[in-house]
Write an enzyme that holds these catalytic residues in place. Sequence first.
Site, PDB file in Angstrom:
ATOM      1  N   LYS A 292     -27.575 -38.297  69.103  1.00 19.93           N
ATOM      2  CA  LYS A 292     -26.543 -37.553  68.390  1.00 19.93           C
ATOM      3  C   LYS A 292     -27.096 -37.154  67.025  1.00 19.93           C
ATOM      4  O   LYS A 292     -27.820 -37.936  66.391  1.00 19.93           O
ATOM      5  CB  LYS A 292     -25.297 -38.424  68.237  1.00 19.93           C
TER       6      LYS A 292
ATOM      7  N   SER B 244     -14.364 -40.459  68.639  1.00 20.72           N
ATOM      8  CA  SER B 244     -15.456 -39.500  68.785  1.00 20.72           C
ATOM      9  C   SER B 244     -16.262 -39.634  70.064  1.00 20.72           C
ATOM     10  O   SER B 244     -17.028 -38.734  70.400  1.00 20.72           O
ATOM     11  CB  SER B 244     -16.406 -39.602  67.588  1.00 20.72           C
TER      12      SER B 244
ATOM     13  N   SER C 185     -16.312 -36.304  67.894  1.00 26.84           N
ATOM     14  CA  SER C 185     -17.466 -35.670  67.282  1.00 26.84           C
ATOM     15  C   SER C 185     -18.721 -35.711  68.162  1.00 26.84           C
ATOM     16  O   SER C 185     -19.718 -35.065  67.846  1.00 26.84           O
ATOM     17  CB  SER C 185     -17.788 -36.342  65.940  1.00 26.84           C
TER      18      SER C 185
END
Length: 469
Positions: A77, A176, A152
């Site tokens: 990520k 997220s 996210s």
Amino acid sequence: MAELHDLTAIEQLAALRAREISPVELTRHYLDRISRLDDGLGAFVQVTADAALARAASLDDGDTAGAALWGLPFADKDLVTRAGVPTRFGSRLHQDFVPDATADQAAVLDEAGGISLGKTNTPEFGLTGYTETQIAPPARDPWNLVNGAGGSSGGAAVAVAAGLLPFAPASDGGGSIRIPAATVGVVGIKPSRGRVPFASGLDSPGGLPVAGPIARTVSDAALLLDVQAGGRPYPYATSAPGRRAFLEAATAAAASARIGVTTVSPWDDAEDIRLDPEASRAVDVATALLADAGHGVNRFEWRPRGYGEMFTTIWRTSAARMHLTDAQLELVEPITAWLVREGRALTGTQVLDALAAATVFERETITAFAPFEAVLTPALALPPQPVGWFHPTDAPENFSQQVRYAPYSSFVNVAGLPAIVVPVTLSASGHPVSVQLIGRPGGEARIIALAAELERGVGSLPKPDVWRA
């Protein structure tokens, strides 16, 4: 004829260990799919093809085939640093930042034999439940490219749902992992506070953000969580699991459990929360499947109050910790600038009161859920929304929209509990619809077993058209 990405991560690992495929072959397969398909999906913000192939070749030549993830591709990520690879944190403030150190979140997967293919898309500093930034194309739902993929960890979820990765590491401070996983119809696990040593949540206001996996199946997610939870020394209260404890839970029969069911969210007294009929139907489907499997399933009343003000204060406090100058605040997303400025305007008393209220909420929530081994809720309140639906400039409305979209997520972080989202049915348009199972503190194995049972009960769900491309 089945393609390599049609195999689960566990099946790919077995094929690698049997030398039916090589790490280089599998890496090339996924890099080819990324190069052909990701332009319209927005899953990746950086692809490190040369480094990935070199890493795969070194695994081919080495003697590490017993490593837990040997030869399996993943991606970091874009909040996680990897030495020599640009890390932008979803922000134009960091477009040119190239770190010289690799974070534990990435190093643990390297040590387990994984192969990073690059960086997955994330919103600015991971602050929002959707993945649309000033520096990259939006992450889009592979089922309908008009819609966003949530956030996210939006890029990670898209990569898994579209068959660009077998699984992906992610992080969850207010939903997220679970929001994008539910948006695109894959599995996401948010562990208990303290479960994953290198991302425990214990070093942040309210103890919110933790690391966890996104995958296509419960077993694949459990495989990755075993590595994340066991990859570093364990100094925290939540005990380390066995070497394959979560994978074993996913593949074993689920013991009879008492399961509470609620569609109440702690935002109900602060926002106009409206549960979409398809989300409600998914809860009914999961309830029936669990009851048919012999579990005791009961609706229960849960009426928390005052949650909205407390969580909003803590979220603003977290944003205010970023050391951004006034000039930099003019360059970030409006929602980021608003959160930072609102956080800086808080008094010490307001912050301390919110943190104290969070502790009370944690205790009261655990007490309310105590009669049950797991609590079943909707995963999301609304179906996937179009890119641009979250207001780009009206920050208070933007925040409210995020709450109305996913009101069942952040409270699990505040309570420090584990949770998993898993698709259980299809909407009228053919899109997967998910539910959430919340466990007791340290109770990942139990909810993983229950989610796997739901997965078996549902059977094979279709995949988006891009899967076959």
